[in-house]
Design a protein around this motif. Structure first.
Motif, PDB file in Angstrom:
ATOM      1  N   HIS A  89      39.345  24.822  47.471  1.00 38.90           N
ATOM      2  CA  HIS A  89      38.219  25.780  47.516  1.00 38.90           C
ATOM      3  C   HIS A  89      38.415  26.902  46.508  1.00 38.90           C
ATOM      4  O   HIS A  89      37.459  27.365  45.898  1.00 38.90           O
ATOM      5  N   LEU A  90      39.659  27.329  46.366  1.00 38.76           N
ATOM      6  CA  LEU A  90      39.932  28.419  45.423  1.00 38.76           C
ATOM      7  C   LEU A  90      39.863  27.905  43.986  1.00 38.76           C
ATOM      8  O   LEU A  90      39.221  28.511  43.122  1.00 38.76           O
ATOM      9  N   ALA A  91      40.519  26.764  43.741  1.00 35.04           N
ATOM     10  CA  ALA A  91      40.648  26.274  42.361  1.00 35.04           C
ATOM     11  C   ALA A  91      39.319  25.722  41.844  1.00 35.04           C
ATOM     12  O   ALA A  91      38.944  25.982  40.702  1.00 35.04           O
ATOM     13  N   ILE A  92      38.623  24.991  42.690  1.00 36.47           N
ATOM     14  CA  ILE A  92      37.385  24.345  42.228  1.00 36.47           C
ATOM     15  C   ILE A  92      36.155  25.129  42.710  1.00 36.47           C
ATOM     16  O   ILE A  92      35.284  25.465  41.915  1.00 36.47           O
ATOM     17  N   GLY A  93      36.132  25.479  43.998  1.00 39.01           N
ATOM     18  CA  GLY A  93      34.985  26.218  44.540  1.00 39.01           C
ATOM     19  C   GLY A  93      34.828  27.586  43.895  1.00 39.01           C
ATOM     20  O   GLY A  93      33.713  28.056  43.681  1.00 39.01           O
ATOM     21  N   ALA A  94      35.951  28.262  43.586  1.00 35.66           N
ATOM     22  CA  ALA A  94      35.857  29.624  43.046  1.00 35.66           C
ATOM     23  C   ALA A  94      36.439  29.735  41.634  1.00 35.66           C
ATOM     24  O   ALA A  94      36.642  30.851  41.144  1.00 35.66           O
ATOM     25  N   ASN A  95      36.679  28.582  40.989  1.00 33.59           N
ATOM     26  CA  ASN A  95      37.162  28.558  39.594  1.00 33.59           C
ATOM     27  C   ASN A  95      38.450  29.362  39.359  1.00 33.59           C
ATOM     28  O   ASN A  95      38.647  29.918  38.279  1.00 33.59           O
ATOM     29  N   LEU A  96      39.295  29.471  40.367  1.00 31.68           N
ATOM     30  CA  LEU A  96      40.521  30.256  40.190  1.00 31.68           C
ATOM     31  C   LEU A  96      41.622  29.387  39.576  1.00 31.68           C
ATOM     32  O   LEU A  96      41.920  28.308  40.102  1.00 31.68           O
ATOM     33  N   PRO A  97      42.237  29.840  38.493  1.00 31.97           N
ATOM     34  CA  PRO A  97      43.333  29.067  37.901  1.00 31.97           C
ATOM     35  C   PRO A  97      44.501  28.934  38.895  1.00 31.97           C
ATOM     36  O   PRO A  97      44.791  29.873  39.644  1.00 31.97           O
ATOM     37  N   LEU A  98      45.172  27.773  38.857  1.00 32.15           N
ATOM     38  CA  LEU A  98      46.251  27.512  39.816  1.00 32.15           C
ATOM     39  C   LEU A  98      47.349  28.579  39.744  1.00 32.15           C
ATOM     40  O   LEU A  98      47.925  28.952  40.758  1.00 32.15           O
ATOM     41  N   GLU A  99      47.603  29.075  38.546  1.00 30.49           N
ATOM     42  CA  GLU A  99      48.678  30.068  38.434  1.00 30.49           C
ATOM     43  C   GLU A  99      48.321  31.351  39.185  1.00 30.49           C
ATOM     44  O   GLU A  99      49.163  31.979  39.821  1.00 30.49           O
ATOM     45  N   HIS A 100      47.027  31.749  39.109  1.00 34.06           N
ATOM     46  CA  HIS A 100      46.592  32.958  39.828  1.00 34.06           C
ATOM     47  C   HIS A 100      46.765  32.767  41.335  1.00 34.06           C
ATOM     48  O   HIS A 100      47.148  33.691  42.048  1.00 34.06           O
ATOM     49  N   ILE A 101      46.463  31.569  41.784  1.00 33.08           N
ATOM     50  CA  ILE A 101      46.582  31.283  43.224  1.00 33.08           C
ATOM     51  C   ILE A 101      48.050  31.382  43.643  1.00 33.08           C
ATOM     52  O   ILE A 101      48.385  32.003  44.651  1.00 33.08           O
ATOM     53  N   ALA A 102      48.926  30.785  42.827  1.00 32.08           N
ATOM     54  CA  ALA A 102      50.362  30.811  43.141  1.00 32.08           C
ATOM     55  C   ALA A 102      50.868  32.250  43.178  1.00 32.08           C
ATOM     56  O   ALA A 102      51.609  32.637  44.089  1.00 32.08           O
ATOM     57  N   ARG A 103      50.437  33.069  42.212  1.00 26.89           N
ATOM     58  CA  ARG A 103      50.900  34.462  42.128  1.00 26.89           C
ATOM     59  C   ARG A 103      50.446  35.247  43.367  1.00 26.89           C
ATOM     60  O   ARG A 103      51.212  36.001  43.965  1.00 26.89           O
ATOM     61  N   PHE A 104      49.201  35.040  43.758  1.00 29.04           N
ATOM     62  CA  PHE A 104      48.670  35.742  44.937  1.00 29.04           C
ATOM     63  C   PHE A 104      49.429  35.333  46.209  1.00 29.04           C
ATOM     64  O   PHE A 104      49.844  36.186  47.005  1.00 29.04           O
ATOM     65  N   LEU A 105      49.633  34.032  46.367  1.00 31.23           N
ATOM     66  CA  LEU A 105      50.308  33.560  47.588  1.00 31.23           C
ATOM     67  C   LEU A 105      51.753  34.052  47.640  1.00 31.23           C
ATOM     68  O   LEU A 105      52.280  34.355  48.713  1.00 31.23           O
ATOM     69  N   ALA A 106      52.383  34.182  46.450  1.00 32.56           N
ATOM     70  CA  ALA A 106      53.763  34.696  46.415  1.00 32.56           C
ATOM     71  C   ALA A 106      53.795  36.194  46.738  1.00 32.56           C
ATOM     72  O   ALA A 106      54.787  36.699  47.237  1.00 32.56           O
ATOM     73  N   ALA A 107      52.676  36.877  46.449  1.00 37.41           N
ATOM     74  CA  ALA A 107      52.636  38.321  46.721  1.00 37.41           C
ATOM     75  C   ALA A 107      52.472  38.613  48.209  1.00 37.41           C
ATOM     76  O   ALA A 107      52.857  39.679  48.684  1.00 37.41           O
ATOM     77  N   ILE A 108      51.895  37.682  48.954  1.00 37.08           N
ATOM     78  CA  ILE A 108      51.588  37.994  50.359  1.00 37.08           C
ATOM     79  C   ILE A 108      52.529  37.330  51.360  1.00 37.08           C
ATOM     80  O   ILE A 108      52.465  37.638  52.547  1.00 37.08           O
TER      81      ILE A 108
END
Lengths: 42, 461
Positions: B375-394
């Protein structure tokens, strides 16, 4: 009495104007509840 | 002496404030609140509220105050496992918070005290259970005075509840913009005509909005008059029945019947549950955040293992269903909340510091991201690296599900759009996530092309 938050002049005025009626309704409601509980209890 | 910092939300009331020292939370009671505090503690109200589990318990401690020149006492309140805000609550939670506030005010009057404010931010949830956290909100009751918190109660609770029940459930989000509650003229304007046919809404919202509009000139003295105690109880009773009369109209949403309508092979679901359960067991987290939790099926695995679990979903109907289940099970470990992962709650209020951003409330020991990344990568066009960085922050550890492109769920997302997601592959995902995490486990989920990962965050050198 002054509060640390503004209670709102309009909000205070409204409370004063509806207080009587709502107080009366509350009284009637409580009498009714007591009557019902007495009836169901007896 | 070690340094202490007052919290960003705790400055309005001169009665005292909350401060932090060496990671521990304290509440300073100021001299000016002394009489009210003693009455709260010695007049029986504190004990009565604790018996009903309505107020957060505290102990008086001998730790030094933050500002000793004005201090009367220092308290150490019990900690709330996760701080949440009214704009993250579903309808049922806001309603429970409203009824709790009224119950506390009634109980206070029995002990000749009164709430001097009625902010929804004074309520927190321990799982399903609402609890009042501002010990300094009580003042000695003055016979004949109206309720000071009336305006705030109507703005913080009644207006958003009425809008959610009678107009659209998504209007709960208005509380995120209007931190001191929804303006009553706005609520009155948005509500349908039929809301005027309910006495409570007519008085406390529509007439109240008009009364505020004609609030008198600044040079005039404030309105004075004597409000009998019975009348005050009448106002509280009327507010209570008005709130009780507001019901959430459950409707099917995109996500509320996800598990019934989506083609998850039973074996795949069972295997995924076993894997997630085993990973939770291995991490043994105290606090879990489940992102995109739907109705909390996997969150409950974590809660059952003793972790306090915040179960986030963007869909209000899912969160409502999950909350009602928590209420039925009296679950004090699971807290369902409304959150859009692509636009999480920001820091709000004065200096952005009154209400914490989601990230400031972490990191969690474990983050569950199941059925989320596509949903994040395709539904919201978020690059995988941004997703990884966010998940590592929380979160310190992560259980992540990868759903490949040929899965029906991903095909559904791509049905009406150009596939610009050549990077969305298992190999690329592992490459990007390895920048922020050490991948501990890679397990294919049976009877599906999906993969489950257990990852541990790389700590900065």
């Amino acid at each position: 009495m002054l509060a640390y938050l503004d209670p709102g002049a309009g909000s205070m005025a409204l409370q004063m104007s509806i207080a009587g009626v709502l107080g009366l309704l509350y009284l009637v409601k409580n009498y009714w509840r007591q009557l019902r509980s007495k009836q169901s209890g007896g | 002496m070690s340094s202490s910092t007052p919290l960003g939300a705790s400055f309005r009331d001169p009665s005292g404030f909350v401060f932090r020292r060496e990671g521990r939370l304290f509440r300073q009671v100021n001299q000016e609140y002394r009489g009210h505090y003693d009455r709260l503690m010695q007049g029986g109200l504190y004990d009565a509220l604790l018996t009903d589990r309505l107020l957060i318990p505290h102990e008086e401690v001998t730790d030094p105050p933050h500002r000793s020149e004005i201090a009367y006492k220092v308290l150490r309140p019990d900690l709330i496992p996760f701080i949440s805000y009214p704009y993250e609550w579903c309808f049922g939670q806001l309603k429970a918070a409203a009824l709790t506030t009224l119950a506390i005010q009634k109980r206070a009057l029995e002990h000749d005290m009164s709430l001097k404010d009625a902010s929804a931010f004074n309520i927190q949830f321990v799982g399903h259970r609402p609890v009042f956290i501002d010990t300094l909100s009580f003042e000695s009751f003055q016979e004949g005075a109206p309720w000071i918190g009336y305006r705030q109660f109507c703005q913080h609770f009644l207006a958003p509840l009425a809008l959610m029940a009678m107009v659209d459930i998504r209007l709960g989000k208005l509380s995120r913009v209007h931190l001191d509650g929804v303006p009553l003229d706005l609520a009155s304007h948005l509500l349908p005509f039929k809301s005027r046919l309910r006495l409570g809404l007519l008085l406390h919202l529509h007439w109240h909005a008009r009364a505020q509009g004609s609030g008198g000139k600044p040079e005039e003295t404030p309105p004075s008059g004597f409000v009998k105690r019975r009348s005050l109880l009448g106002i509280l009773d009327s507010l209570e029945s008005t709130v009780n009369g507001l019901r959430y109209r459950s409707g099917r949403t995109e996500w509320s019947d996800y598990y019934e309508t989506h083609s998850y092979a039973p074996e795949a679901l069972a295997h995924k549950s076993r894997l997630v359960d085993a990973f939770i067991d291995r991490v043994a987290p105290q606090v879990v955040w489940d992102l995109g939790a739907n109705t909390g099926v996997f969150s409950r695995l974590a809660a059952r293992r003793g972790a306090f679990t915040a179960s986030f979903d963007v869909d209000a109907a899912c969160v409502e269903a999950s909350y009602q289940e928590s209420v039925q099970q009296k679950d004090e470990r699971l807290l369902p909340l409304i959150l859009d992962v692509t636009n999480p709650s920001p820091g709000l209020g004065w200096s952005h510091q009154e209400r914490m951003a989601l990230m400031e409330r972490g990191p969690a020991d474990l983050v569950l991201a199941l059925g989320l990344v596509h949903h994040l990568a395709i539904g919201a066009n978020l690059p995988l690296e941004h997703i990884a960085r966010f998940l590592a922050a929380i979160g310190r550890t992560l259980v992540l599900e990868f759903i490949p492109k040929d899965d029906v769920q991903v095909r559904r997302l791509l049905r009406t759009r150009r596939d610009i997601f050549s990077c969305y592959t298992q190999v690329q995902l592992e490459e990007y996530f390895a920048l922020y995490f050490t991948i501990k486990e890679i397990v294919p989920i049976e009877k599906s092309g999906r993969i489950l990962y257990l990852m541990v965050r790389r700590e900065p050198p």
